[in-house]
Design a protein around this motif. Structure first.
Motif, short mmCIF file in Angstrom:
data_model
loop_
_atom_site.label_atom_id
_atom_site.label_comp_id
_atom_site.label_asym_id
_atom_site.label_seq_id
_atom_site.Cartn_x
_atom_site.Cartn_y
_atom_site.Cartn_z
N PRO C 150 0.82 -1.21 0.00
CA PRO C 150 0.00 0.00 0.00
C PRO C 150 0.87 1.27 0.00
N ALA C 151 0.42 2.27 -0.75
CA ALA C 151 1.14 3.55 -0.80
C ALA C 151 0.32 4.57 -0.03
N ASP C 152 0.93 5.18 0.95
CA ASP C 152 0.16 6.07 1.82
C ASP C 152 0.19 7.52 1.37
N ASP C 153 1.24 7.89 0.67
CA ASP C 153 1.40 9.31 0.42
C ASP C 153 1.83 9.57 -1.02
N ALA C 154 1.08 8.99 -1.96
CA ALA C 154 1.41 9.20 -3.37
C ALA C 154 1.35 10.68 -3.70
N VAL C 155 2.23 11.10 -4.57
CA VAL C 155 2.29 12.50 -5.00
C VAL C 155 0.99 12.86 -5.71
N ASP C 156 0.42 14.00 -5.38
CA ASP C 156 -0.82 14.40 -6.03
C ASP C 156 -0.55 15.49 -7.07
N LEU C 157 -1.52 15.69 -7.94
CA LEU C 157 -1.44 16.74 -8.95
C LEU C 157 -2.86 17.19 -9.21
N ARG C 158 -3.09 18.48 -9.06
CA ARG C 158 -4.43 19.02 -9.33
C ARG C 158 -4.30 20.20 -10.28
N PHE C 159 -5.28 20.31 -11.16
CA PHE C 159 -5.28 21.43 -12.08
C PHE C 159 -5.84 22.66 -11.37
N PRO C 160 -5.35 23.82 -11.75
CA PRO C 160 -5.88 25.04 -11.11
C PRO C 160 -7.36 25.22 -11.47
N THR C 161 -8.08 25.91 -10.60
CA THR C 161 -9.50 26.16 -10.81
C THR C 161 -9.70 27.58 -11.30
N ALA C 162 -10.58 27.74 -12.26
CA ALA C 162 -10.88 29.08 -12.76
C ALA C 162 -11.89 29.76 -11.84
N SER C 163 -11.92 31.09 -11.88
CA SER C 163 -12.96 31.82 -11.15
C SER C 163 -13.86 32.52 -12.15
N VAL C 164 -15.14 32.41 -11.93
CA VAL C 164 -16.13 33.02 -12.83
C VAL C 164 -17.01 33.93 -12.01
N GLU C 165 -17.11 35.19 -12.45
CA GLU C 165 -18.03 36.13 -11.79
C GLU C 165 -18.77 36.90 -12.85
N GLY C 166 -20.05 36.56 -13.00
CA GLY C 166 -20.86 37.27 -13.98
C GLY C 166 -20.29 37.14 -15.37
N LEU C 245 -1.31 32.52 -26.96
CA LEU C 245 -1.47 31.76 -25.71
C LEU C 245 -0.59 30.51 -25.71
N GLU C 246 -0.03 30.23 -24.55
CA GLU C 246 0.74 29.00 -24.33
C GLU C 246 0.24 28.32 -23.07
N PRO C 247 0.53 27.01 -22.94
CA PRO C 247 0.14 26.32 -21.70
C PRO C 247 0.69 27.06 -20.49
N GLY C 248 -0.14 27.23 -19.48
CA GLY C 248 0.29 27.90 -18.26
C GLY C 248 -0.03 29.39 -18.25
N ASP C 249 -0.35 29.96 -19.42
CA ASP C 249 -0.67 31.39 -19.45
C ASP C 249 -1.98 31.68 -18.72
N ASP C 250 -2.01 32.80 -18.03
CA ASP C 250 -3.27 33.27 -17.46
C ASP C 250 -4.18 33.78 -18.56
N VAL C 251 -5.48 33.54 -18.40
CA VAL C 251 -6.45 34.13 -19.34
C VAL C 251 -7.53 34.87 -18.56
N ARG C 252 -7.91 36.01 -19.12
CA ARG C 252 -9.01 36.79 -18.57
C ARG C 252 -10.03 36.91 -19.68
N LEU C 253 -11.20 36.34 -19.45
CA LEU C 253 -12.26 36.32 -20.46
C LEU C 253 -13.35 37.28 -20.01
N ARG C 254 -13.73 38.21 -20.90
CA ARG C 254 -14.79 39.16 -20.54
C ARG C 254 -15.75 39.37 -21.68
N PHE C 255 -17.04 39.33 -21.36
CA PHE C 255 -18.06 39.72 -22.35
C PHE C 255 -18.21 41.22 -22.35
#
Lengths: 255, 255, 255
Positions: C150-166, C245-255
């Motif tokens: 059993p492996a107790d502490d496998a390395v994790d990887l999570r993708f960043p979460t975007a924020s959406v407001e209006g 745009l390249e992988p890892g770039d920040d994006v700001r999307l606005r209507f």
């Protein structure tokens, strides 16, 4: 057997394979996923030149610049072969080729689908399920699928025809292969009995040979390629660069 | 099982697969179709380094700059393995490697053919049918094929040998892999007990390490690669660029 | 069934296939060997987006910039699926995705190995044998392998979460696919009911569409891609270039 051809590169073909393998134990054979991107004519050429070598199979071909528009999904049957593809002409030439070899006429059907999971990846959401369904029901019974209806006006695609008069031929570059060989639509018979003669290709001279290695590495030659057409090549080099040719270019060949 | 290796890129391998599958139900395994183009020596290296890992199989290897000339088609047998290739030396090193592992001597045969459909694509018209025929008759019975005769003087190909004297080795870059690792012919034993020491490669210094990640990303290292030879590498980068090395280049390694 | 995914290009995957086929008759399915080189995050994304489409299988994933260091070899089980990979997080997202679909929690194990034949190619010397062993013993019985703990502490990887407001979303480019589509982490729902509206992507305007072909060839569009995220695309062109745009770039999307 289900063969897979697309312009998807990597890794999208894997999603199609997964979808199929959830529904079918068919042997999967990758034809290529490196077809020239979104180039329906090139895909029509390469599938015509490769799929007829296979034993009877369901051939999935997805080059689909119109994905998400209202173009239909097409299923064709020629003898024991079936083709599954967008209705943009891409599988018409291969169906004609198989028909010419088997003596069977192609029959065309529309594959009905609604609400695929995406609007941009019908290879995964429409065509792969269609290929699996056709394979599972059997090519001979494909019209028993509820999603299948006869297609009366499938989009056609034909390659231009070359003109040959005596020592001169006028045609077009159909494709350039991975080696850089510029494949024209001029029938190979134009070179019959001419080995060793010099041919002018749009003003650039090269000898007619039956092997790349008949000329020195880096030198131009003209030969009958494996597709049966006149090709403009370089031994261990790229013919497209040396002759200045791209797909779609006109060629004038003169002895 | 039939393995397929070539320098064909896309989509020509599909025609070979189709031809084989018309004659055989063999499992097909793609080794690669991205061998360095028309580079017989590189193909000989890579097939030697990959095919011996397979269980007994018929190994089809087509890198064939002499296609259409009078070079023969070769079939070799080593134990339960068979190799099918142009007679240009490409499968001699892998046959020697398998022979060394199995204790069986390679036996060589010429595969007779006449009038293939093309002069430029013997992968499809000569070698794929030969591989299918050998598979169907069985490796142990391949001389029962009417198209098979003993070959007395198959073309050989040997890699150059490095010289090692004390703290200095002189050799050659055999290949550069897709990661940019420059693989020399200097035996890995040259680095035994030297981890952490600095090695000069043609005047460029780099530490001897056992993992790419032992140095910072972008930094050079020298290590024993998976082929058992000294490799000149960069962590997360290309060793060929950083050391200025190409296949065929001489290398002088000095501690 | 064993699926294979790596960043190995050619021809190293063949050695892994050979090693597996010596131990197993499993069907082998290539997912891709063209994952972005040594990019664990991109590999985690693409395997999450492709492997869940497969029926239950052993999924071998090797993107391993830490090869030769003391990172462990990891085996995970989620329902009837197993994943085999270096312990660098690469298979954590796909395991979570399969878990979400099957309702089964992932279980993690360390695969013990000693003295692999190389320090630089654990795909061949550690992970391929592990995948074959898991396949042969059966996913449900994998803990019966003596090499499994059993492996107790496998390395994790999570993708960043975007924020959406209006009318505004802030996120990141996760990957750029082979077509040049820049896939962000902004949920597709941000575009619901907005077809035809103009969206600003870091100041560059483009219409929201549901098909590439809704705009002229060469023109920009924004759409919900097949992964369910907002993508920045060009019809028959490359969105990454057109939007800068390249992988890892920040994006700001606005209507």
């Amino acid at each position: 057997m289900i063969t897979l051809a697309s312009d998807f590169g990597s890794p999208y073909p894997a999603a199609m394979k997964g979808v199929i393998l959830r529904e079918s134990d068919a042997r999967l054979v990758d034809v290529t996923h490196e077809l020239p991107r979104q180039d329906v004519r090139a895909a029509a050429f390469w599938t015509r030149e490769t799929l007829p070598y296979f034993p009877p199979a369901v051939h999935l071909v997805v080059v689909d610049p119109g994905v998400g528009t209202d173009r239909a999904a097409l299923v064709g049957r020629v003898g024991d072969h079936a083709v599954v593809a967008p209705d943009n002409g891409v599988v018409r030439p291969v169906a004609r080729r198989i028909a010419a070899e088997t003596g069977e006429d192609p029959e065309w059907f529309t594959y009905e689908y609604d609400d695929p999971a995406s609007t941009t990846f019908h290879g995964r959401d429409v065509f792969a399920p269609a290929a699996a369904a056709v394979h599972e029901v059997g090519v001979g019974e494909l019209e028993s699928l509820p999603s299948i209806t006869p297609a009366d006006d499938a989009v056609d695609l034909r390659f231009p025809t070359a003109s040959v008069e005596g020592d001169e031929a006028r045609g077009e570059v159909l494709v350039v292969d991975d080696f850089g060989n510029a494949v024209t639509n001029v029938p190979g018979a134009f070179l019959d009995g001419r080995t060793g003669d010099t041919l002018s290709v749009n003003g650039t001279d090269a000898p007619v040979e039956t092997a790349y290695a008949a000329v020195e590495p880096g030198d131009r030659l003209v030969t009958v390629g494996s597709h049966g057409y006149v090709e403009c090549d370089v031994n261990r080099g790229r013919g497209d660069d040396a002759f200045g040719l791209e797909p779609g270019d006109d060629v004038r060949l003169r002895f």
